[in-house]
Design an enzyme around this catalytic site. Structure first.
Site, PDB file in Angstrom:
ATOM      1  N   ALA A 127     -30.096  -4.814   6.916  1.00  0.00           N
ATOM      2  CA  ALA A 127     -29.944  -2.936   6.927  1.00  0.00           C
ATOM      3  C   ALA A 127     -29.016  -2.954   5.929  1.00  0.00           C
ATOM      4  CB  ALA A 127     -29.806  -3.162   8.048  1.00  0.00           C
ATOM      5  N   GLU A 360     -22.543   1.546  -1.373  1.00  0.00           N
ATOM      6  CA  GLU A 360     -23.294   2.864  -1.611  1.00  0.00           C
ATOM      7  C   GLU A 360     -24.204   3.649  -1.833  1.00  0.00           C
ATOM      8  OE1 GLU A 360     -19.512   5.806  -1.236  1.00  0.00           O
ATOM      9  OE2 GLU A 360     -18.917   4.105  -1.083  1.00  0.00           O
TER      10      GLU A 360
END
Length: 376
Positions: A127, A360
């Protein structure tokens, strides 16, 4: 027009001097030895760097968005690894500022400003780009929660005093089932940290894997159950601006090095700076850098305004991370064979910059965010 106040100018002057006199001279050795940038923590805490993003009520300096952007640029231009450690810490403290109640903020943020190191644990092996797919769970027990699962690529985790960890309190609810918790490793049996990863760049900005089978008190939950994903997305809007600032800081260092070298390097009795082809490379660099900084500052001005700025932060991160690579690559080309040698910083700049198009939110995810906003 300057984007910061007179008080912020004084802070930025101190940071610029610290970056030039302390961080830059140590950057090559820190990279060569893969030494954790925590070696700079005491000095950064003394200067107030650990609380640049936090309000004065919690012991921070409360810099405006644009001044914070500039501060991150200055640190990154001197040492990308140290900037990575610092901005990962900001992700953790932003999580507490955005999602935590007053009691949690009072417990953790003043200490964070004084040097207690934070980490932000969202990513999992299965994930990454879609954190809603996480499998880590937080099951209610008397007095708190049992966290089980694993995390990967967690900056600062091996030295963190506190880690903001995201896990599902309702596995059937997708993103709406994710909650956030602040965990103190030294007080939490069952939280295990793996050795740091051996990375291509940012070798002093260590990242770690986490294994979770630990109890967390209920009072350490950030906000209500199910609000963790929303907190994480708001935090990442800030973090993407800081990635843009890191990218432009390193790109500016690469451009400065290229200009100095072009003036000094002689071919046929004249400096290579006299050659039009090379001048165009420097001009393209300047254009990319100006555009990247403009997008970054545009997003930074919206930080703390109450307005939504997900699209602006995605624009800033996408353009800056890709433009910075072009700038550093041209700067290395200008240095010729010397740019490929480790005696010069260009190869380190390129290695450090490569991750910015991945973490990010990858470049592809930023394009998704921008397109979704366009097509709303």
């Amino acid at each position: 027009m300057m984007d910061w106040s007179e008080e912020e100018v004084a802070v930025l002057d101190q940071i610029e001097r610290f970056a030039r006199e302390v961080l830059a001279p140590a950057a090559a050795a820190l990279d060569e030895e893969a030494r954790f940038a925590t070696c700079h923590l005491p000095a950064m805490a003394n200067l107030g760097l650990m609380g640049l993003n936090l309000p004065e009520e919690h012991g921070g300096l409360g810099l405006s968005g644009p001044a914070l952007y500039r501060a991150v640029e200055l640190v990154a231009g001197a040492c990308g690894s140290t900037a990575s450690l610092l901005t990962a810490h900001f992700l953790a403290t932003d999580s507490l500022q955005i999602g935590g109640d007053q009691a949690l903020r009072a417990r953790f943020l003043p200490a964070a400003c004084k040097g207690a190191l934070g980490a932000f644990a969202l990513t999992e092996p299965q994930a990454g780009s879609n954190p809603a797919d996480m499998s880590s769970t937080a099951t209610a027990e008397p007095g708190g929660y049992r966290l089980r699962g694993s995390k990967c690529f967690i900056s600062n985790a091996g030295a963190a005093d506190f880690i903001v960890i995201f896990a599902k309190t309702d596995s059937a609810a997708g993103a709406r089932g994710i909650s956030a918790f602040v965990v103190e490793p030294a007080k939490t049996p069952g939280l295990e940290v793996a050795p740091h990863e051996k990375t291509m760049g940012l070798k002093g900005g260590h990242v770690f894997g986490l294994s979770l089978d630990c109890f967390v008190p209920e009072e350490n939950r950030l906000g209500a159950e199910g609000t963790g994903f929303r907190t994480a997305m708001k935090v990442l809007d800030n973090g993407r601006i800081e990635v843009a600032a890191q990218a432009t800081g390193i790109a500016c260092a690469a451009q400065d090095a290229a200009i100095v070298y072009a003036r000094e390097r002689q071919v046929g009795g004249q400096p290579i700076a006299d050659f039009q082809g090379l001048q165009w490379m420097l001009a393209d660099n300047a254009n990319d850098l100006a555009a990247a900084r403009a997008l970054g500052l545009q997003a930074a001005r919206l930080r703390g305004s109450g307005e939504r700025y997900s699209s602006e932060s995605a624009h800033a991160k996408l353009f800056a991370s890709e433009a910075a690579w072009r700038i550093a690559d041209r700067a290395l080309q200008i240095h010729g064979g010397y740019g490929y040698c480790r005696d010069f910083p260009l190869e380190r700049y390129l290695r450090d910059l490569r991750i910015f198009r991945i973490y990010e939110g990858s470049s592809e995810i930023q394009r998704n965010i921008i397109a979704r906003e366009l097509l709303r």
